[in-house]
Every structure is written in C-alpha cells, then in structure tokens.
Design an enzyme around this catalytic site. Sequence first.
Site: not given
Ligand code: ZN
Length: 354
Positions: A212, A290
């Site tokens: 990420e 998320d």
């Molecule tokens: Zn996360």
Amino acid sequence: MPDDKPWTARQEKLIAAMPKVDLHVHLDGSVRPETIVELAAERGLTLPAGNAEGLLPYMRAPEDCRSLQTYLGTFAFVLAFLQDGEALERVAYELAGQAAGENCLYMEVRFAPQLHTGQGLSLEAVIGHVIRGLKRGESDFGITARAIVICMRNHGAEDNLAVLEAAAHWQGRGVVAVDLAGDEACYPAGLFAPLFRQAGKLGLPVTIHAGEAAGPDNIREAIVNLGARRIGHGVRIREEREVLELVRAARIPLEMCPISNLQTRAVADWASYPLRQYAEEGLLVTVNTDNRTVSGTTLALEYRKLIEHCGVSVEAIAGFVRNGLHAAFIEEPVKQKLLRQFEAACLALKLGAD
Ligand SMILES: [Zn+2]
C-alpha cells in the site's frame, strides 16, 4: 482504461440488493460521529464541536488527502473515546448494523487492542468487548461478523507478542485471524518474521497490510516469511512481475479498498487503479471499505466507483463478493452456508457469471 460510465438505475438496484462481504474494515475508522457526541457527553469529555456535522472534519480524511500519514492522523481523535468496554461494545455493534443495513452478509472487523488499553482494560478484555458487540449485532441485524486482531508496526516485539496471545485466547470464539498494520514504509514486513512465526505456532491465520505505502518486496515478505494467507491492499503488486506470479500461484486473495487506496495515494487516480487488471490476470480480488467514516464510504459506494471509473460490470462485482466469501477466515460450515445464501440471492437477481 475505459472512459467513465454513468451509473444506471438497474446497476443501482442490483448493487443495493446484492449480498455483500467486507473483509477489511477497521473498527476505529468506522465510528459514527453521532456516537462520538454521545460517548463524550456520557463521559464528561470535551469535543471540538458539539454536533456530528462539526466533528466530521476530525474523523474523515480531507478531500485533498495526500498521504497515508495524513489519513492515519484521523484515527488518533477517535481512539480517545474508545477506552472502555461499553464504548467498544457499542461501536462494534453499530458497525455490524451499518454493514447489515446495506445487505452485508459477512464482515471481518479489525482493531488493535493495544490502542484501547489507556484506561486499564486488558488486551483480552478489549477483544472480549468488541466480540460481545459483534455478537449482539449478529443477533439483532442478521449479519455474520468475526474479528481480526491487529499488531502494530510501531509497537515493540513484546507488546505485539502479548497481542497474539490475547488473540489466541479468543480464537474460535469470535477471533478468526491476526494482522499487521501501521507505517509500512518505515517498518518493512521482514522485521516481523519472528513475531509471525509465533502466530503460526499459535495456529492463528494471518493477513498483512502490504503493498500500500511500500513496494512489492513487502508483499513477498508477508507471504514467504510472515505466513500471510491474504494481503491487505496489495495495490503495488504490479511493480514486480515475480511477486504478481507468486500471489497468483499461491492463490492469495487481495483485500483491496479502492476509495481508501486513492485517498492514501497508493495510486494517483482511478485510471491507474489496478483492480480490474489484477482480476483479469487471475488474482483473487475482493473489494472492501477499510474505514467507513475516515473514507466516507460504504460497500455500495466502492462498487459504484469501480463501475463508473474502472469499467467493471455488476456481474464482476458479484464475482469479487464470491471471492470474498471463499477468502473468509470463518469456520468452514458457516462459510458454506453463506455461499449458498449468496448464490441463491444471485440467482434471484439473475446475476450470472461475468
Ligand atoms: Zn487497513
């Protein structure tokens, strides 16, 4: 990448009715501002604003969010109100309710128990309160919900080991896996190999935030040395062909969170968001929120953005939900029941394979 497509009434109807799955949602990133107003009042705590609307800027990533660091800054505000059992149980319960409200069939809620011990709760107690809230949500809202316990990259090895042991205490009674989160760029995955060997010994399934805010090396490390069975985000896999091949060969599902991935600048824009490419390359893509509050999102909104900006069909979205059910860390008989429920709903909605 195809041009943006307008969202049709048919798509909206199908997405609303489709049973959904959220494998990657953070408890502290998904608290309703209204709840913070009430929690603060009950506890005599002062707030920078007296109503939910005024609090939102403190709890939501800014429109022009430029980095993961800015994004993570919003969590500190909420954590101050989540330091007792009642608050933890309440926000877990409400999160189950929010998800069930948009036909989410199954969710795995993650949180870092160490961040909720400021008023003396033990790690086991923190986890117990969250599980109690989720269980109450299951019986009131008809959703199936489990917990994932997070170790933090910036915490010491001993503290994280204690978190694993507390997670093991609740495994099979609400906890289904452990995770590693926090500043990926400053704390590469490799540093945590000894810790996650312990997770293996304790029999705890592992998912790792990787690829990420840092490159594909972290994804390789997470799979090869940390025993990850799923990868959180994995947006940057495409930077190294060999890692992409590894993820495909090992059939490691990706917990992608499109709106969050854009906000943290894991990708520059929708046109370069690789979700569709990964799906077409045979990777097991799942779509998740998320952080419902920090990202201002819902599953339906995530799906809509993919349809509008990435040329994804409703049928493909159903495929990602199916991937999510297969990737779930839940007990096998429950998974099979959820899959049957999902397939029956798809049949009723005439949602065949893509
Ligand atoms: Zn996360």
